[in-house]
Design a protein around this motif. Structure first.
Motif, PDB file in Angstrom:
ATOM      1  N   GLU A 579       0.828  -1.204   0.000  1.00 37.64           N
ATOM      2  CA  GLU A 579       0.000   0.000   0.000  1.00 37.64           C
ATOM      3  C   GLU A 579       0.862   1.253   0.000  1.00 37.64           C
ATOM      4  OE1 GLU A 579      -2.469  -0.354   3.386  1.00 37.64           O
ATOM      5  OE2 GLU A 579      -3.741  -1.945   2.546  1.00 37.64           O
ATOM      6  N   GLU A 582       2.058   1.979  -3.407  1.00 35.69           N
ATOM      7  CA  GLU A 582       0.972   2.561  -4.194  1.00 35.69           C
ATOM      8  C   GLU A 582       0.720   4.011  -3.797  1.00 35.69           C
ATOM      9  OE1 GLU A 582      -2.081   3.122  -6.872  1.00 35.69           O
ATOM     10  OE2 GLU A 582      -0.556   1.556  -6.767  1.00 35.69           O
ATOM     11  N   ASP A 602     -10.732   8.434   9.104  1.00 36.80           N
ATOM     12  CA  ASP A 602     -11.081   9.020   7.808  1.00 36.80           C
ATOM     13  C   ASP A 602      -9.826   9.310   6.990  1.00 36.80           C
ATOM     14  OD1 ASP A 602     -13.789   8.989   8.474  1.00 36.80           O
ATOM     15  OD2 ASP A 602     -13.662  10.933   9.478  1.00 36.80           O
ATOM     16  N   ARG A 605      -8.400   6.008   5.636  1.00 37.46           N
ATOM     17  CA  ARG A 605      -9.156   5.498   4.490  1.00 37.46           C
ATOM     18  C   ARG A 605      -8.855   6.304   3.230  1.00 37.46           C
ATOM     19  NH1 ARG A 605     -13.234   4.450   8.399  1.00 37.46           N
ATOM     20  NH2 ARG A 605     -14.015   6.590   8.168  1.00 37.46           N
ATOM     21  N   LEU A 606      -8.748   7.617   3.390  1.00 39.21           N
ATOM     22  CA  LEU A 606      -8.477   8.467   2.230  1.00 39.21           C
ATOM     23  C   LEU A 606      -7.116   8.158   1.616  1.00 39.21           C
ATOM     24  CD1 LEU A 606      -9.305  10.874   0.422  1.00 39.21           C
ATOM     25  CD2 LEU A 606      -8.215  12.364   2.112  1.00 39.21           C
ATOM     26  N   SER A 608      -5.465   5.474   1.739  1.00 43.35           N
ATOM     27  CA  SER A 608      -5.369   4.108   1.197  1.00 43.35           C
ATOM     28  C   SER A 608      -6.173   3.940  -0.091  1.00 43.35           C
ATOM     29  CB  SER A 608      -5.875   3.103   2.241  1.00 43.35           C
ATOM     30  OG  SER A 608      -7.252   3.331   2.527  1.00 43.35           O
ATOM     31  N   SER A 609      -6.772   5.049  -0.572  1.00 46.84           N
ATOM     32  CA  SER A 609      -7.661   4.943  -1.734  1.00 46.84           C
ATOM     33  C   SER A 609      -6.956   5.169  -3.064  1.00 46.84           C
ATOM     34  CB  SER A 609      -8.806   5.960  -1.598  1.00 46.84           C
ATOM     35  OG  SER A 609      -8.287   7.295  -1.578  1.00 46.84           O
ATOM     36  N   GLY A 610      -5.691   5.588  -3.043  1.00 50.70           N
ATOM     37  CA  GLY A 610      -5.016   5.827  -4.313  1.00 50.70           C
ATOM     38  C   GLY A 610      -3.604   6.312  -4.123  1.00 50.70           C
TER      39      GLY A 610
END
Length: 724
Positions: A579, A582, A602, A605-606, A608-610
Motif C-alpha cells: 500500500e 501505491e 477518515d 481510508r483516504l 489508502s484509496s489511491g
C-alpha cells in the motif's frame, strides 16, 4: 492574652534607681533573645548626677533579679515593673499596659529558665529531677509568650541532661520521654534528644512509648521536615522508629498501617513532603546495609578490575582477603564445545559481606579496549555482560538483611499508591543506590516489584522514568533487560517495559535503533517465544529500515515466520508495504483539505484509496485528528506544507514527524495541545521556514532554542504564548 517574646531593642523605658532616684532613657541589646546570660543595662550610677544621661557602670544580670512585680497607681496612668535586686530595686516604666505585661512575662520566663538550668545541671535524686522536668514542661505549655524558643528551651535543657547522664535506667528513660511528650507535639526534638530516642528504639522496640509517644513525633517530622541534610539525626530517628515497628508481633502489617496513616484515607495525600521524606529514609537505610563494604572500596577490587580479570592482590591493603578459585573440571568438560571458556570466579570478602562474581571471556574481550583507560567504567557496563551472563551474590549480616527487607518493602508500599507513583518514579530514576546493592541478587529481585509497577502505569511521567535520566547514563530499563545483572525472568519485565514505552510516545526511530544496537538478540528470542510486543518491534525495525544488514533482515523475517502471531503480523507488514508503494507512486493531487470533524480513521481510508506521491500541501485544520495520524502522515514523501490548526495533534505525533518528514517547510500548530516536550523535537527539521505556534504551551526558552537550531526559519507566530 498572648505576648511576643522581646526582640532586640524592644525596651526604651524610664528607670528609677533606689536609694538615689533619677530618670534616664535606656535601650537593651538582644534582650531575652538568646539563652546565654544577657544583662539589663540601666542608667549611670553616678551619685552626683541628677541629669538623665549615660548608662550604669555595672549591668544587672537576669540571675541577679530576685523578684519582679507589677506596679500601678490609682491617680496616675503609670505602667511600671519593680525589679528587686541585691542592694535595692529598679523601676521600669512602659508606655502601656500590654508592653508592661510583655516585659513582665519575659523577665519571669528568663528568670525561671536560669533556675531550671541550674537545678537540672547537677541532678542528685532522679525523682526530684523528673518532678522539675514536669514543672518545666507545664510552665512552657502555659506561658502566654509566643515564640519557638519557649518550647525549644526545655527540650534543649532535657537533651543536655540526658547526654551528660548515661547511667539512667530504662524506667527513667520512659518517664522522661512521657514527661516531655506534650512539647514534642509541635516541635522537632533537638539532635541530642534524637540520639536518645534512637537508643530507646533500639533497646526497647516493643515499648508502648514507641507507639504512643514517638508516633506523633515521627508523623510531624515526615509532614513538615524540609531537608534531612540539615537534620540528619531526625532522619536517623525516623529510621529507627520504623525498624522498631517492624519488630512488633504484626511486623510489616504495623509498618503498612503507619504508611497508610501518613498517606491518608483519600486518593490524594494532602502532605507533599511525606513521600520525599520517606524515600530519603529508605535510601539512607538501604545504603547503611552496604556501608561497611562501601567504606572498604579502596581495599576491594573495583568492578573494572573484576570485569577485566586483573586481580593484583599485592597492590592493595591486605585487610580484605582475595582468593582465586580454580575452575571446576566438570564445568570445563561441560563447556568444552563452547568457543569461549569461562574465567575463574573472583570472591571478595569484607567481614559480613560476601561477593562472588563470575565472568566469561566474551565480556572480557569486549572490554579489552578500555583496560588502559583510567576513567571509572559505566556502572551498568560493569554489571552487565552477554546473555550467557554472570552470577552475583552478596551475603549481608542478619541485622542488615532485616533492615534491607523492611525498607525495600516500604518502597513497594509507596509504589502501590497511584498519586505517589509519579514522584516516586522521578526520585528513583537516577538509580540512587550503591553499586553493591545493584550487585545484590536479593535486593534487585525485591525491587523488581517497584519497577514492574512503573512499567504497568499508563501515565507517561511514570513509565518514562524507566529510561535513563540523561544521555550516556543507564537506567532501570537497561538494568532489568536481558544481559543486565537484575534480569532473572528471561526478559518478561523487559518485554513489559518495551510494551508500555512503545504504547506511549517512544515508537521512534531513535528508540528502535537503540534496541537494534543493544537488545536485538533478546528481542528476537522473545519474539521466537511468541511475545507479541517483540514481534511488533521486529516488524517496525523492518518497516522503518532500522536494520541495514541483509543477513540480519533475513534472520528477523525467519524469526517472524516461526510463530503464528509473527507470521500474521509480517503478512500485515507486507500488505502495508504494498500500500505504501501505491501511496507513494507518482500521481494524485498536490493539495488536499480534509472536511472539518474528520478523524484519524477518515484520513487513513483516504490515503489508502489511491496514489498521493505528488501531495505537497495537506490541511487538517479544524478536524478531530490526533497524534495517531502521524503514522500515516510520515508515509507522504513529497509533503512540504502541513496545517494542523485547532486539532488534537500532540507531542507524540510531533516526535514522529520530526524523524520522518525532514523536508517539511511549513507547519501550522496553532491552538494545538503541544508543549515544550514535543516542540523541542522540531529542532531536527532543518528545512522549516514557517512555523505557527500561536496559542500553544510554548515557553520562552524553547522558542530561543528553536530559533538557534532552525537556520531557515523566517516566519514564526508565537502570539498568546509565554514567548510572545
Amino acid at each position: 492574652m498572648r505576648y511576643k517574646l522581646l526582640q532586640e531593642g524592644d525596651i526604651q523605658v524610664c528607670v528609677i534607681r533606689h536609694p538615689r532616684t533619677f530618670l534616664s532613657k535606656i535601650l537593651t541589646s538582644k534582650f531575652l533573645r538568646r539563652w546565654e546570660p544577657h544583662h539589663l543595662t540601666l542608667a549611670d550610677n553616678s551619685v552626683a548626677s541628677a541629669t538623665p544621661t549615660g548608662y550604669m557602670e555595672n549591668s544587672i544580670s537576669y540571675s541577679a533579679i530576685e523578684d519582679v512585680q507589677l506596679l500601678s497607681w490609682e491617680n496616675a496612668p503609670k505602667y511600671c515593673l519593680q525589679l528587686t535586686i541585691p542592694g535595692g530595686t529598679v523601676l521600669l516604666q512602659a508606655a502601656n499596659s500590654y508592653l508592661r505585661d510583655q516585659w513582665f512575662h519575659s523577665l519571669q520566663w528568663k528568670k525561671k529558665i536560669y533556675k531550671y538550668k541550674k537545678v537540672l545541671s547537677n541532678p542528685s535524686r532522679w525523682e526530684v529531677v523528673l518532678k522539675e522536668i514536669r514543672t518545666l514542661v507545664d510552665m512552657a505549655l502555659t506561658s502566654p509568650l509566643q515564640d519557638d524558643s519557649i518550647h525549644q528551651a526545655p527540650l534543649e535543657i532535657v537533651s543536655k541532661l540526658l547526654s551528660e547522664n548515661n547511667n539512667l535506667t530504662t524506667q527513667d528513660h520512659e518517664s522522661i520521654i512521657v514527661a516531655i511528650a506534650p512539647l514534642l507535639e509541635n516541635n522537632h526534638p533537638p539532635p541530642d534528644l534524637c540520639e536518645f530516642f534512637c537508643k530507646h528504639c533500639r533497646e526497647r522496640p516493643r515499648s508502648m512509648v514507641v507507639i504512643e509517644v514517638f508516633t506523633p513525633v515521627v508523623q510531624r517530622i515526615l509532614k513538615h521536615n524540609m531537608d534531612f541534610g540539615k537534620c540528619p539525626r531526625l532522619r536517623l530517628f525516623t529510621q529507627e522508629y520504623i525498624l522498631s515497628l517492624n519488630e512488633l508481633n504484626a511486623g510489616m502489617e504495623v509498618v503498612k498501617k503507619f504508611i497508610h496513616s501518613m498517606h491518608g484515607p483519600t486518593g490524594q495525600c494532602p502532605h507533599p513532603r511525606v513521600l520525599p521524606n520517606l524515600v530519603a529514609v529508605c535510601l539512607a537505610a538501604i545504603y547503611s546495609c552496604y556501608e561497611e563494604f562501601i567504606n572498604s572500596r579502596d581495599n576491594s577490587p573495583s568492578l573494572k578490575e573484576i570485569r577485566n580479570g586483573c586481580q593484583q592482590q599485592c597492590d592493595r591493603k591486605p585487610n580484605i582477603p582475595l582468593r582465586l578459585l580454580h575452575t571446576s573440571p566438570d564445568l570445563v568438560s561441560q563447556e568444552a564445545t563452547l568457543s569461549e571458556s569461562r574465567l575463574k570466579p573472583v570472591i571478595v570478602t569484607s567481614n559480613e559481606i560476601h561477593v562472588e562474581v563470575e565472568r566469561n571471556n566474551t565480556a572480557n574481550q569486549k572490554m579489552t579496549a578500555s583496560v588502559g583507560n583510567d576513567s571509572e567504567p559505566n556502572l551498568i557496563d560493569c554489571l552487565m555482560v552477554s546473555p550467557t551472563c554472570s552470577t552475583m551474590s552478596i551475603e549481608l549480616s542478619a541485622q542488615a538483611d532485616r533492615i534491607l527487607g523492611c525498607y525495600v518493602e516500604i518502597l513497594k508500599m509507596l509504589s502501590d499508591y497511584d498519586d505517589w507513583r509519579p514522584a516516586l518514579a522521578s526520585l528513583l530514576q537516577p538509580i540512587p543506590f550503591p553499586k553493591e546493592a545493584l550487585a545484590h541478587e536479593k535486593f534487585t529481585k525485591e525491587l523488581k516489584y517497584v519497577i514492574q509497577r512503573f512499567a504497568e502505569d499508563p501515565r507517561q511521567e511514570v513509565h518514562s522514568c524507566l529510561l535513563s535520566v540523561r544521555a550516556g547514563k543507564d537506567g532501570w530499563f537497561q538494568l532489568y533487560s536481558p544481559g543486565g545483572v537484575a534480569c532473572d525472568d528471561d526478559g518478561e519485565l523487559f518485554a513489559s517495559m518495551v510494551h508500555i514505552l512503545m504504547g506511549s510516545c517512544y515508537k521512534t526511530k531513535k528508540f528502535l535503533l537503540s534496541l537494534a544496537e543493544n537488545k536485538l538478540g533478546p528481542c528476537m528470542l522473545l519474539a521466537l517465544r511468541g511475545n507479541q510486543t517483540m514481534v511488533e518491534i521486529l516488524c517496525l525495525m523492518l518497516e522503518y529500515n532500522i536494520i541495514d544488514n541483509n543477513d540480519t533482515q533475513l534472520q528477523i523475517i525467519s524469526t517472524l515466520e516461526s510463530t503464528d502471531v509473527g507470521k500474521r503480523m509480517y503478512e500485515q507488514l507486507c500488505e502495508r508495504q504494498r500500500e505504501l508503494k501505491e501511496l507513494q507512486r507518482k500521481g494524485g493531487p498536490t493539495r488536499l483539505t480534509l472536511p472539518s470533524k474528520s478523524t484519524d480513521a477518515d484520513l487513513a481510508r483516504l490515503l489508502s484509496s489511491g496514489s498521493f506521491g505528488n501531495l505537497e500541501n495537506l490541511s487538517l485544520a479544524f478536524t478531530n485528528v490526533t497524534s495517531a495520524c502521524a503514522e500515516h502522515l510520515i508515509k507522504l514523501p513529497s509533503l512540504k506544507q502541513l496545517n494542523l490548526w485547532s486539532t488534537q495533534f500532540g507531542d507524540a505525533g510531533l516526535r514522529l514527524l520530526s524523524e520522518h518528514l525532514t523536508m517539511l517547510q511549513v507547519l501550522n500548530l496553532c491552538e494545538t495541545p503541544v508543549t515544550d516536550a514535543g516542540l523541542l523535537a522540531l529542532s531536527s527539521m532543518k528545512s522549516l521556514c514557517s512555523l505557527n505556534m500561536n496559542s500553544t504551551k510554548l515557553s520562552a526558552d524553547t522558542y530561543e532554542d528553536l530559533k538557534a537550531k532552525l537556520p531557515n526559519l523566517k516566519e514564526v507566530d508565537v502570539r498568546y504564548t509565554e514567548a510572545w
